[in-house]
Motif scaffolding. Structure first.
Motif, short mmCIF file in Angstrom:
data_model
loop_
_atom_site.label_atom_id
_atom_site.label_comp_id
_atom_site.label_asym_id
_atom_site.label_seq_id
_atom_site.Cartn_x
_atom_site.Cartn_y
_atom_site.Cartn_z
N MET A 191 0.85 -1.20 0.00
CA MET A 191 0.00 0.00 0.00
C MET A 191 0.89 1.26 0.00
N PRO A 192 0.71 2.14 -0.98
CA PRO A 192 1.57 3.33 -0.99
C PRO A 192 1.25 4.28 0.17
N ASP A 193 2.22 5.11 0.53
CA ASP A 193 1.99 6.10 1.59
C ASP A 193 1.43 7.39 1.01
N LEU A 194 1.57 7.53 -0.30
CA LEU A 194 1.12 8.76 -0.96
C LEU A 194 0.78 8.41 -2.41
N ILE A 195 -0.23 9.08 -2.95
CA ILE A 195 -0.57 8.88 -4.37
C ILE A 195 -0.54 10.24 -5.06
N ILE A 196 0.12 10.27 -6.19
CA ILE A 196 0.12 11.49 -7.01
C ILE A 196 -0.67 11.19 -8.27
N LEU A 197 -1.70 11.97 -8.50
CA LEU A 197 -2.63 11.71 -9.60
C LEU A 197 -2.63 12.83 -10.62
N ASP A 198 -2.65 12.44 -11.87
CA ASP A 198 -2.89 13.41 -12.94
C ASP A 198 -4.40 13.66 -12.97
N LEU A 199 -4.76 14.93 -13.14
CA LEU A 199 -6.19 15.24 -13.13
C LEU A 199 -6.90 14.66 -14.36
N ASN A 200 -6.29 14.86 -15.51
CA ASN A 200 -6.93 14.41 -16.75
C ASN A 200 -6.25 13.17 -17.31
N MET A 201 -6.99 12.07 -17.27
CA MET A 201 -6.45 10.81 -17.82
C MET A 201 -7.54 10.11 -18.62
N PRO A 202 -7.16 9.37 -19.66
CA PRO A 202 -8.18 8.62 -20.41
C PRO A 202 -8.73 7.48 -19.54
N ASN A 203 -9.82 6.93 -19.93
CA ASN A 203 -10.50 5.82 -19.22
C ASN A 203 -11.09 6.27 -17.89
N LEU A 204 -10.23 6.60 -16.95
CA LEU A 204 -10.70 6.97 -15.61
C LEU A 204 -9.97 8.24 -15.20
N ASP A 205 -10.71 9.34 -15.05
CA ASP A 205 -10.04 10.59 -14.71
C ASP A 205 -9.62 10.62 -13.24
N GLY A 206 -8.75 11.57 -12.90
CA GLY A 206 -8.17 11.63 -11.56
C GLY A 206 -9.21 11.82 -10.46
N ILE A 207 -10.22 12.64 -10.73
CA ILE A 207 -11.24 12.91 -9.71
C ILE A 207 -12.01 11.63 -9.38
N THR A 208 -12.41 10.88 -10.43
CA THR A 208 -13.16 9.64 -10.20
C THR A 208 -12.30 8.64 -9.43
N LEU A 209 -11.02 8.55 -9.83
CA LEU A 209 -10.11 7.62 -9.14
C LEU A 209 -9.94 8.04 -7.67
N CYS A 210 -9.79 9.34 -7.45
CA CYS A 210 -9.64 9.85 -6.07
C CYS A 210 -10.87 9.50 -5.24
N ASN A 211 -12.05 9.70 -5.83
CA ASN A 211 -13.30 9.37 -5.12
C ASN A 211 -13.34 7.89 -4.74
N GLN A 212 -12.88 7.05 -5.66
CA GLN A 212 -12.89 5.60 -5.38
C GLN A 212 -11.91 5.25 -4.26
N ILE A 213 -10.74 5.88 -4.30
CA ILE A 213 -9.74 5.61 -3.26
C ILE A 213 -10.26 6.07 -1.90
N LYS A 214 -10.89 7.23 -1.86
CA LYS A 214 -11.37 7.79 -0.59
C LYS A 214 -12.61 7.06 -0.05
N SER A 215 -13.32 6.36 -0.93
CA SER A 215 -14.52 5.65 -0.45
C SER A 215 -14.20 4.21 0.00
N ASN A 216 -12.96 3.78 -0.22
CA ASN A 216 -12.55 2.45 0.21
C ASN A 216 -11.85 2.57 1.58
N LEU A 217 -12.37 1.83 2.57
CA LEU A 217 -11.86 1.95 3.94
C LEU A 217 -10.36 1.65 4.05
#
Lengths: 58, 254
Positions: free
Chosen positions: B1-27
């Motif tokens: 498990m990483p200690d930090l994630i750096i995300l690009d905001l705009n990405m194909p398939n799954l954008d950064g915001i959606t990915l961030c939401n998924q990460i934050k909704s997983n306990l």
């Protein structure tokens, strides 16, 4: 030496303190050039892992 | 498990915001700080990042020194938080959980067992003749003994949901969610035998080695079951083990 419910302990702390160099960062970016730049900067202080496909991060 | 994630905001398939939401909704991943990196200078884009739970936001072009300092700051805060959490909930000497953890978390486990209609076991453990041990061998050896006994208890318990708490000086309490009476009795005796097998010399004990006594209770908790009540009941059986000659386990199913 610390107190534990009236009991005195002389042993060293059992807590493991993680340091910055033990940490890792995951870079999720579809641009290889950005990955390279970020990786080379951060690689000096922490472990770096990269993903190009955000679906893989899920 | 990483200690930090750096995300690009705009990405194909799954954008950064959606990915961030998924990460934050997983306990299991919600606690990982996220830094967004983007070329966008739109305030609305930055707002979206903060609202998704970003810890920070870095605009391109990237300034190496700024990136390093921000990453260092975030990670150092995370490490301090993790250490404080450990210090809050764990016993400094033995590394097992402390009473604060017991009072904070065990009631929740009881509620889960009640809802799922599962057995719940509580084992009280006390090191026999520990005062004599300390008086004979000194507190440094006493500390080593406590650490070895705590480690032994932890080693016997294989499931992550089983909890060991240092309850007092030489007293430990073990919580065994979803454990039938036979399993609870088996584990309590296994702990007793494992401590005996440590073969720690104690000339003040009739066995000449460090032993433990234990009392257990297994119940199907209801919404009205309280942790203290179960501990008190297990403690009564611990007392019986003590008065009956020590180095033994007694218990009951209610």
């Amino acid at each position: 030496m610390t107190q534990q419910k009236g009991y005195t302990t002389f042993e060293a702390s059992n807590f493991e303190s993680k340091t910055l160099s033990d940490c890792s960062v995951l870079i999720v970016d579809d641009e290889q050039s950005t990955q390279l730049v970020l990786g080379s900067i951060l690689g000096e202080i922490i472990q770096v892992h990269c993903l190009s496909d955000s679906m893989q991060a899920v | 498990m990483p200690d930090l994630i750096i995300l690009d905001l705009n990405m194909p398939n799954l954008d950064g915001i959606t990915l961030c939401n998924q990460i934050k909704s997983n306990l299991t991943t919600a606690h990982i700080p996220i830094i967004f990196i983007t070329a966008s200078v739109l305030p609305s884009d930055q707002d979206r990042c903060w609202e998704a739970g970003a810890a920070d936001f870095i605009a391109k072009p990237i300034v190496a020194s700024t990136l390093l300092h921000r990453v260092k700051n975030i990670l150092q805060s995370k490490l301090r938080f993790e250490l404080l959490t450990e210090q809050t909930f764990k016993d400094q000497l033995t590394g097992v959980f402390n009473r604060h953890y017991l009072m904070s978390e065990v009631p929740t486990l009881l509620k889960v067992s009640s809802r799922e209609k599962q057995f719940f076991g509580v084992v009280m453990i006390d090191i026999d003749f520990f005062k004599g041990f300390n008086d004979t061998y000194g507190h440094v050896e006493g500390d080593k003994c406590l650490k070895m006994v705590a480690k032994t208890i932890q080693n016997v318990l294989k499931r992550p949901q089983d909890i060991v708490v240092r309850y007092g000086g030489e007293e430990f309490v073990v919580f065994l969610p979803n454990t039938p009476p036979s399993g609870c009795k088996h584990l309590a005796n296994k702990i007793k035998d494992a401590v005996f097998d440590l073969n720690i010399k104690n000339s003040t004990s009739g066995h000449q080695v460090v032993t433990i006594s234990g009392g257990y209770i297994v119940t199907s908790p209801t919404a009205d079951t309280h942790t203290e009540e179960l501990i008190n009941q297990a403690d009564e059986f611990l007392f019986k083990s003590k008065t009956n000659g020590r180095n033994q386990i007694q218990g009951v199913v209610i």
